[in-house]
Write a protein that holds these residues in place. Structure first.
Motif, mmCIF file in Angstrom:
data_model
loop_
_atom_site.group_PDB
_atom_site.id
_atom_site.type_symbol
_atom_site.label_atom_id
_atom_site.label_comp_id
_atom_site.label_asym_id
_atom_site.label_seq_id
_atom_site.Cartn_x
_atom_site.Cartn_y
_atom_site.Cartn_z
ATOM 1 N N TYR A 1 -36.659 51.818 72.456
ATOM 2 C CA TYR A 1 -35.392 51.387 72.575
ATOM 3 C C TYR A 1 -35.283 50.779 71.127
ATOM 4 O O TYR A 1 -36.114 50.294 70.625
ATOM 5 N N PRO B 1 -38.484 46.772 75.144
ATOM 6 C CA PRO B 1 -37.933 46.264 74.024
ATOM 7 C C PRO B 1 -38.261 44.719 73.914
ATOM 8 O O PRO B 1 -38.310 44.240 75.012
ATOM 9 N N ILE C 1 -27.973 48.476 75.946
ATOM 10 C CA ILE C 1 -28.726 47.210 76.688
ATOM 11 C C ILE C 1 -28.541 46.144 76.511
ATOM 12 O O ILE C 1 -29.056 45.271 76.813
ATOM 13 N N ALA D 1 -31.620 54.932 72.348
ATOM 14 C CA ALA D 1 -32.864 55.108 72.862
ATOM 15 C C ALA D 1 -33.344 56.310 72.388
ATOM 16 O O ALA D 1 -32.615 57.210 72.110
ATOM 17 N N PHE E 1 -27.610 54.205 74.389
ATOM 18 C CA PHE E 1 -28.107 53.312 75.505
ATOM 19 C C PHE E 1 -27.777 51.867 75.198
ATOM 20 O O PHE E 1 -28.276 51.216 74.479
#
Length: 655
Positions: free
Chosen positions: A457, A579, A533, A464, A531
């Motif tokens: 990540y 991560p 996050i 990602a 991605f």
């Protein structure tokens, strides 16, 4: 030699009389039929046969014996999806000199008190092929609740077309009855196929049933009545089954003997010794297996002499496979000419594999012809020779006490592997020096689809990045090599991206030539994905590639075996690098499921370290053939498979 089916026409100067055919009661519905509303055993059914009857019998017409077939059926239409049952096709056969004829046909739609007949100008005939025509019509004014009824009588000069009755079909039946009256001139082998039981199974002798005026004696008849009730529909699966003809409940007839008036007998049921002898001298089979000298003169000498027997066999196999292009023709009784096929570099199954056998024999390798059938055809009966059961040729080779089955018709199939179409359990090896014998077809064992990956990540850029190493072995490798050869790399990679779950872009691709061969394909991918996050919780499904998007076994019940063809193994391993600033909050549950004596197994588990989670999935289908009693177990196993792939979540929590 041609194993074409032969029919006989008996000529008489006088009239023959077949005593007593039951009259049909066409156009009238019983109180029960009128009141029928639903098929209670399966609410998803769209139509059901209320009544079905067939009568087969023989008569003499214009001094020739004819076979007559009468058919009468009533079908209840339960909803609009059942309207397709109102389109009827009745095929009938003809050749250059004679033809079957539909000499009477009636059809009617019952809508409550209203009855609508199909008029004579609404029946049509279409040519299906060179020797088949069909009578077609469509029932008028169909609606929910209609009962459609039709009757026809067919006259046939081909007495070998007395071949049986199918009790089971694609829709359920309340009642199905088959009657036959067979004069003593004809004797038939008969077989009840499928798992369903007869409710009536009567066979009696009727004296003086078939009279030939002017002959010394009248002939008795065998009178048969077979009935089944409450017959479920046969629902053929699209995948993981052999030919439906192995399992549909029916009764088959095969002409065994024909008795002439002068007392002579023609026998149609042969022994394998007789078949062996005929094959050996046949110009299209045995004679084509004695062309060693031709091939010795037309191939490089070192092909037949250099290396160990196994090395020579592999080289010869690859030479034949690469030399020929298969013309897609099956059948063992087609014209076969290996010399012409070799010169043209094109051949049918028999020509290609008999060329292979010739070359192997010329190289001093024990190679024999093996008769078999494809998966699209019923498995051959083992009780006695029925040559129409076979439609395929392969080579059975023995080297250093080990057996190999070879088929050189597919340019992607390696030595020792058969095309998937040929995996039909067993065949008959034609040993002309001794005796022919049955031999099991054992599929290639090491077949695997394996995915290994790693995901990282980039929190700052909301992305990602990952890598995938995908290995396919055995039949999986063959299928993949065919796919790669059939399209451009760009189209192939687009297809891979479409197979990903989620939005992923492939940024790098390489097929490893060092780790790939005819039995194995290794590929490496790099990919990236948007991605996001951000937030306190992150949910990750680690299955970016799914082996099964849905359960292939969804029917409530299955009355016939499941057949995968070959053992299969699906492996998936994914390393998720956690991560910075996140910890593992939740992991999917470990699961281990074994079916039977490890005929199938599923292992799903995880391992966690400080900054990494390893997800492992391993599905093994070690047995290729499962009996119907195993269906529920397989259905539940694949329910777990699809559930794991779709719903497994690794949950990360922000520290």
């Amino acid at each position: 030699m041609r194993f074409s089916i032969v029919f006989f026409v008996l000529l008489f100067s006088n009239i023959a009389i077949l005593i007593g055919q039951d009259k049909i009661n066409f156009g009238k519905l019983s109180t029960t039929e009128k009141a029928y509303k639903a098929y209670e055993k399966d609410s998803t059914v769209h139509a059901v046969v209320l009544y079905e009857r067939g009568d087969n019998y023989f008569k003499v017409v214009d001094n020739r014996i004819r076979l007559f077939k009468e058919y009468h059926v009533k079908i209840k239409i339960l909803d609009e999806n059942g309207f397709g049952e109102g389109k009827i096709s009745i095929p009938f056969y003809h050749n250059e000199s004679a033809s079957e004829k539909i000499i009477e046909i009636r059809a009617i739609t019952h809508n409550g008190p209203t009855a609508l007949n199909v008029m004579p100008d609404q029946f049509f005939e279409n040519d299906i092929s060179e020797k088949w025509t069909e009578k077609v019509f469509t029932f008028p004014k169909l609606q929910k609740g209609s009962i459609i009824e039709y009757y026809y009588k067919l006259s046939s000069p081909f007495i070998y077309n007395f071949n049986g009755w199918a009790f089971q079909s694609s829709i359920p039946k309340v009642y199905s009855e088959f009657n036959a009256k067979i004069p003593g001139y004809y004797r038939y082998n008969r077989s009840l196929i499928g798992t369903l039981k007869l409710s009536t199974n009567d066979a009696t002798i009727k004296k003086d049933c078939f009279e030939v005026r002017g002959s010394a004696n009248e002939v008795d008849c065998e009178v048969l009545k077979y009935i089944m009730k409450d017959i479920p529909a046969f629902e053929a699966a699209e995948d993981y089954m052999l030919a439906a003809s192995n399992y549909i409940s029916r009764i088959d007839f095969e002409l065994s003997e024909l008795l002439h008036l002068d007392g002579t007998v023609d026998k149609f049921t042969k022994t394998w010794k007789t078949v062996d002898r005929e094959f050996k001298t046949d110009k299209d089979i045995g004679k084509q297996l004695s062309k060693n000298n031709f091939f010795e003169k037309n191939v490089p000498e070192n092909l037949l002499t250099e290396g160990t027997p196994l090395e020579r066999a592999k080289n010869i196999y690859e030479f034949v496979r690469d030399h020929y292009t298969w013309n897609k023709e099956f059948g063992i009784f087609r014209k076969a000419r290996v010399k012409e096929a070799f010169d043209n570099k094109v051949g049918n199954v028999a020509e290609i594999n008999m060329s292979l056998i010739n070359l192997l024999s010329a190289a001093g390798i024990d190679a024999k012809l093996m008769l078999s059938s494809t998966r699209q055809q019923a498995m051959p009966k083992t009780s006695h020779p029925i040559m129409s059961d076979f439609n395929y040729f392969i080579a059975k080779v023995r080297i250093d006490e080990k057996d190999y089955l070879l088929d050189a018709t597919d340019k992607f199939i390696p030595f020792g592997m058969l095309p998937f179409r040929a995996l039909n359990h067993y065949g008959r090896v034609m040993d002309f020096k001794n005796e022919s014998y049955w031999f099991d077809i054992v599929p290639w064992q090491n077949n695997r689809y394996q995915v290994r990956g790693e995901l990282n990540y980039d929190v700052e850029n909301d992305k990602a990045y990952g890598t995938l190493a995908i290995t396919n072995l055995g039949y999986n490798a063959v299928d993949l090599r065919k796919e790669i050869a059939s399209r451009s790399e760009e189209a192939y990679l687009e297809n891979i991206e479409d197979a990903f779950t989620g939005e992923f872009n492939i940024t790098y691709y390489k097929a490893s030539k060092e780790r790939s061969n005819e039995q194995s394909v290794s590929e490496r991918f790099k990919f990236e994905s948007e991605f996001d996050i951000n937030g306190s919780m992150v949910y990750v499904n680690p299955f970016f590639i799914r082996f099964f998007n849905q359960n292939p076994f969804t029917a409530e019940n299955r009355d016939y075996p499941i057949d995968f063809g070959y053992p299969r193994n699906y492996r998936y391993q994914m390393n998720l690098n956690i991560p910075d600033g996140y910890t593992v909050y939740e992991l999917p549950e470990n699961q281990v499921i074994n079916l039977g004596e490890k005929s199938a197994s599923l292992k799903f588990y995880h391992q966690q370290t400080a900054n990494q989670v390893l997800i492992s999935f391993d599905l093994e289908l070690n047995t290729t053939h499962f009996i119907p009693e195993n269906y529920d177990g397989l259905k539940q196993l694949f329910k777990h498979v699809t559930d794991i792939q779709k719903n497994s979540l690794v949950v990360l929590k922000k520290e």
